[in-house]
Scaffold this motif. Structure first.
Motif, PDB file in Angstrom:
ATOM      1  N   CYS A  56      50.024  50.528  75.361  1.00 27.41           N
ATOM      2  CA  CYS A  56      51.323  49.910  75.048  1.00 27.41           C
ATOM      3  C   CYS A  56      51.796  50.369  73.673  1.00 27.41           C
ATOM      4  O   CYS A  56      52.966  50.738  73.489  1.00 27.41           O
ATOM      5  N   ILE A  57      50.880  50.300  72.695  1.00 30.74           N
ATOM      6  CA  ILE A  57      51.261  50.637  71.330  1.00 30.74           C
ATOM      7  C   ILE A  57      51.640  52.110  71.228  1.00 30.74           C
ATOM      8  O   ILE A  57      52.608  52.473  70.555  1.00 30.74           O
ATOM      9  N   GLU A  58      50.914  52.939  71.962  1.00 27.49           N
ATOM     10  CA  GLU A  58      51.218  54.364  71.948  1.00 27.49           C
ATOM     11  C   GLU A  58      52.597  54.635  72.548  1.00 27.49           C
ATOM     12  O   GLU A  58      53.423  55.354  71.980  1.00 27.49           O
ATOM     13  N   ALA A  59      52.862  53.997  73.706  1.00 29.85           N
ATOM     14  CA  ALA A  59      54.152  54.193  74.374  1.00 29.85           C
ATOM     15  C   ALA A  59      55.293  53.721  73.486  1.00 29.85           C
ATOM     16  O   ALA A  59      56.334  54.379  73.370  1.00 29.85           O
ATOM     17  N   ALA A  60      55.089  52.566  72.823  1.00 31.99           N
ATOM     18  CA  ALA A  60      56.138  52.020  71.966  1.00 31.99           C
ATOM     19  C   ALA A  60      56.384  52.941  70.773  1.00 31.99           C
ATOM     20  O   ALA A  60      57.535  53.199  70.399  1.00 31.99           O
ATOM     21  N   GLY A  61      55.295  53.460  70.189  1.00 36.69           N
ATOM     22  CA  GLY A  61      55.429  54.347  69.039  1.00 36.69           C
ATOM     23  C   GLY A  61      56.249  55.580  69.388  1.00 36.69           C
ATOM     24  O   GLY A  61      57.152  55.968  68.647  1.00 36.69           O
ATOM     25  N   LYS A  62      55.961  56.166  70.553  1.00 39.05           N
ATOM     26  CA  LYS A  62      56.683  57.363  70.970  1.00 39.05           C
ATOM     27  C   LYS A  62      58.166  57.067  71.177  1.00 39.05           C
ATOM     28  O   LYS A  62      59.029  57.796  70.707  1.00 39.05           O
ATOM     29  N   SER A  63      58.461  55.960  71.881  1.00 40.99           N
ATOM     30  CA  SER A  63      59.864  55.720  72.206  1.00 40.99           C
ATOM     31  C   SER A  63      60.655  55.281  70.970  1.00 40.99           C
ATOM     32  O   SER A  63      61.854  55.523  70.883  1.00 40.99           O
ATOM     33  N   CYS A  64      59.969  54.650  70.000  1.00 39.65           N
ATOM     34  CA  CYS A  64      60.674  54.310  68.763  1.00 39.65           C
ATOM     35  C   CYS A  64      61.054  55.581  68.010  1.00 39.65           C
ATOM     36  O   CYS A  64      62.104  55.638  67.374  1.00 39.65           O
ATOM     37  N   LYS A  65      60.187  56.600  68.078  1.00 38.61           N
ATOM     38  CA  LYS A  65      60.517  57.878  67.438  1.00 38.61           C
ATOM     39  C   LYS A  65      61.743  58.489  68.100  1.00 38.61           C
ATOM     40  O   LYS A  65      62.632  59.018  67.431  1.00 38.61           O
ATOM     41  N   VAL A  66      61.786  58.406  69.431  1.00 36.19           N
ATOM     42  CA  VAL A  66      62.931  58.931  70.169  1.00 36.19           C
ATOM     43  C   VAL A  66      64.212  58.203  69.761  1.00 36.19           C
ATOM     44  O   VAL A  66      65.240  58.817  69.483  1.00 36.19           O
ATOM     45  N   LEU A  67      64.105  56.865  69.682  1.00 35.56           N
ATOM     46  CA  LEU A  67      65.271  56.071  69.303  1.00 35.56           C
ATOM     47  C   LEU A  67      65.741  56.424  67.897  1.00 35.56           C
ATOM     48  O   LEU A  67      66.937  56.501  67.625  1.00 35.56           O
ATOM     49  N   GLU A  68      64.768  56.651  67.006  1.00 36.30           N
ATOM     50  CA  GLU A  68      65.116  56.969  65.630  1.00 36.30           C
ATOM     51  C   GLU A  68      65.857  58.302  65.569  1.00 36.30           C
ATOM     52  O   GLU A  68      66.867  58.426  64.868  1.00 36.30           O
ATOM     53  N   ALA A  69      65.360  59.261  66.361  1.00 29.08           N
ATOM     54  CA  ALA A  69      66.021  60.574  66.388  1.00 29.08           C
ATOM     55  C   ALA A  69      67.444  60.435  66.923  1.00 29.08           C
ATOM     56  O   ALA A  69      68.390  61.021  66.375  1.00 29.08           O
ATOM     57  N   ASN A 123      57.928  55.525  81.740  1.00 29.07           N
ATOM     58  CA  ASN A 123      58.070  55.580  80.278  1.00 29.07           C
ATOM     59  C   ASN A 123      59.449  56.079  79.856  1.00 29.07           C
ATOM     60  O   ASN A 123      59.598  56.809  78.891  1.00 29.07           O
ATOM     61  N   GLN A 124      60.468  55.693  80.625  1.00 29.61           N
ATOM     62  CA  GLN A 124      61.818  56.167  80.320  1.00 29.61           C
ATOM     63  C   GLN A 124      62.687  54.997  79.889  1.00 29.61           C
ATOM     64  O   GLN A 124      62.698  53.945  80.533  1.00 29.61           O
ATOM     65  N   LEU A 125      63.404  55.182  78.785  1.00 33.91           N
ATOM     66  CA  LEU A 125      64.334  54.158  78.318  1.00 33.91           C
ATOM     67  C   LEU A 125      65.624  54.249  79.129  1.00 33.91           C
ATOM     68  O   LEU A 125      65.958  55.304  79.647  1.00 33.91           O
ATOM     69  N   ARG A 126      66.349  53.150  79.185  1.00 33.63           N
ATOM     70  CA  ARG A 126      67.712  53.250  79.704  1.00 33.63           C
ATOM     71  C   ARG A 126      68.544  53.955  78.638  1.00 33.63           C
ATOM     72  O   ARG A 126      68.186  53.896  77.455  1.00 33.63           O
ATOM     73  N   PRO A 127      69.648  54.612  79.002  1.00 36.83           N
ATOM     74  CA  PRO A 127      70.384  55.353  77.979  1.00 36.83           C
ATOM     75  C   PRO A 127      70.851  54.438  76.846  1.00 36.83           C
ATOM     76  O   PRO A 127      71.570  53.473  77.094  1.00 36.83           O
TER      77      PRO A 127
END
Lengths: 228, 270
Positions: free
Chosen positions: A198-211, A11-15
């Motif tokens: 999937c939806i949960e993981a996407a929701g979390k990482s979109c929050k990270v991206l927004e921050a 569940n880790q994005l690339r930088p």
């Protein structure tokens, strides 16, 4: 659980990396990167439509053009255009600019998986840079699902990982309202539990991206406003 | 204001009046499908064909076969300007057409839907089935319409028997369609079999936040749309245009989708 080749957790994005206004002659532009995937996007407008029949009397018409890294645009790019247009229509307050046209030009500059998510983020940032009024912050991420031997969800897959996986999902989430803006899947059919995760993981990482986006915009504004 | 004028210039407001009573302007309830009308074997010259009507939307679908090395199904969907003024702009139609073509090709080629071994005819030569879908009249819900028509046409398709060719310099190596009562056939005539039917359900989101089943063109233009494609309790989602509550909208739509797929199964069994 199968390990990822580049050593990331599932569940880790690339930088992510973003740059506002790399192009000086467009009304707004942005470059967005996820690791080795990079996309440049330019926004022109709101301006007078080039063709009279594109003019809508009560709102702005949106034109999205996707250009591939090499060669001429094919069906894949057309599909990405249609998807991006639907996604951005939800975000842009089009009825504030009647009888105008907003053109979004997306140039793929480096493709290593999660291209449509990267393009979605670049387009959003370019619109922000152009000062187009928007009602939501919609960031995009891509997910790859591998069903065998046990279901694994990989966030932000590279091209090699996309080829290994059974299903690809590209999600766009409006983090502040917790709303799905778009969700397009391809490949194998998935069951309810996989969808929910999937939806949960996407929701979390979109929050990270927004921050991340807020933080880097804040930095940029501070350097802008500093005297001398 | 005149009802026709209101519908044309402010469709959102027009719809709001109806939705408040739980109805749609064409008289349907929110979760009611348009009546579907399926005609198999609509074209004489294709291997298999079907024409499908869903309210005022209609498509025609034909299957054409070619002999190549890798047996597969290729779908191409056409939305000509003839079917709706929405597609007068080629650019707009192309996006929709390539989305539908790619998605349907992917869904129909899944190993759980179609077994490509049945296309093998002689040596390593097999049939490639080109499924052409032309929309004749567009009134929304292209995804359901095209997928259902493609399934019906494939189920209708019959692969002809093949014999070794007798004409031309490479006659022995080529295959030709067998005449009636031919004896030395290398590949028997047979019907195509689908292992399972992937069934589509489409919803559109109305201005008030309600979801309506099987949207017409006006309803599609009002906001987001979700197409689900079901196969044995699993599904794919194509949701575009926003505004869905992330956790709840699928739960809310799922029971409606289940009953809708049951109805579609009946359509095929008649």
């Amino acid at each position: 659980m199968a390990a990822r080749r580049d050593g990331r957790a599932a569940n880790q994005l690339r930088p992510p990396q973003m740059e506002l206004r790399p192009l000086l002659r467009a009304d707004g532009s942005a470059r967005f990167r996820f690791g080795d995937t990079a996309v440049v996007c330019a926004v022109f407008g709101p301006r007078e439509p080039r063709f009279r029949h594109r003019e809508l009397f009560d709102r702005a018409s949106l034109e999205v053009v996707v250009r591939p890294r090499i060669g001429i645009p094919g069906p894949k790019e057309r599909q990405m255009e249609a998807l991006l247009a639907r996604q951005l229509e939800h975000v842009i307050l089009a009825n504030q600019y009647p009888r105008t046209q907003i053109s979004v030009i997306v140039q793929l500059s480096c493709c290593d998986g999660a291209v449509s998510a990267c393009a979605g983020n670049a387009a959003f940032l370019a619109l922000l840079d152009a000062g187009v009024a928007m009602k939501a912050t919609a960031m995009c991420v891509a997910l790859a699902v591998k069903l065998e031997p046990e279901p694994v969800i990989w966030l932000d897959p590279t091209e090699a990982e996309e080829a290994q996986c059974d299903a690809l999902i590209s999600l766009s989430v409006d983090g502040s309202r917790n709303q799905l803006v778009s969700n397009v899947s391809s490949g194998a059919f998935l069951d309810a539990a996989t969808w929910a995760s999937c939806i949960e993981a996407a929701g979390k990482s979109c929050k990270v991206l927004e921050a991340f986006m807020r933080m880097s915009l804040q930095k940029r504004l501070e350097t802008f406003l500093k005297p001398g | 204001m005149d009802a026709d004028l209101l519908q044309r210039f402010n469709p959102e407001d027009f719809y709001r009046h109806f939705l408040a009573d739980g109805l749609r302007p064409d008289g349907r309830g929110l979760r009611q499908q348009r009546s579907a009308e399926l005609q198999r074997h609509a074209l004489g010259s294709a291997l298999g064909s079907a024409s499908l009507r869903l309210g005022r939307s209609s498509v025609l679908c034909g299957v054409r076969g070619e002999l190549e090395e890798l047996g597969r199904i290729e779908v191409s969907v056409e939305l000509p300007p003839l079917c709706s003024a929405l597609f007068r702009e080629k650019h707009r139609a192309l996006g929709q057409m390539s989305f539908l073509s790619k998605t349907l090709t992917e869904v129909l080629n899944l190993p759980s839907v179609f077994d490509p071994k049945q296309l093998l005819c002689h040596g390593d030569v097999s049939w490639v089935l080109h499924v052409h879908i032309v929309c004749l009249n567009y009134d929304g819900n292209a995804f359901d319409l095209c997928l259902l028509a493609a399934i019906a046409a494939l189920e209708d398709a019959e692969l002809p028997a093949l014999v070794k060719g007798t004409l031309g310099p490479e006659a022995g190596e080529r295959l030709a369609i067998a005449p009636a009562n031919a004896e030395d056939v290398v590949s028997e005539a047979r019907r195509l079999v689908l292992l399972a039917r992937p069934l589509p359900v489409t919803f559109a989101r109305m201005p008030g936040g309600q979801w309506v089943l099987d949207p017409c063109a006006v309803e599609e233009s009002l906001g987001a749309s979700v197409s689900l494609c079901f196969l044995e309790g699993r599904w794919l989602v194509f949701h575009q245009g926003g505004g869905a509550d992330a956790n709840r909208f699928l739960e809310e739509l799922m029971p409606v989708a289940r009953t809708s797929t049951e109805k579609l199964t009946k359509l095929f069994e008649n």
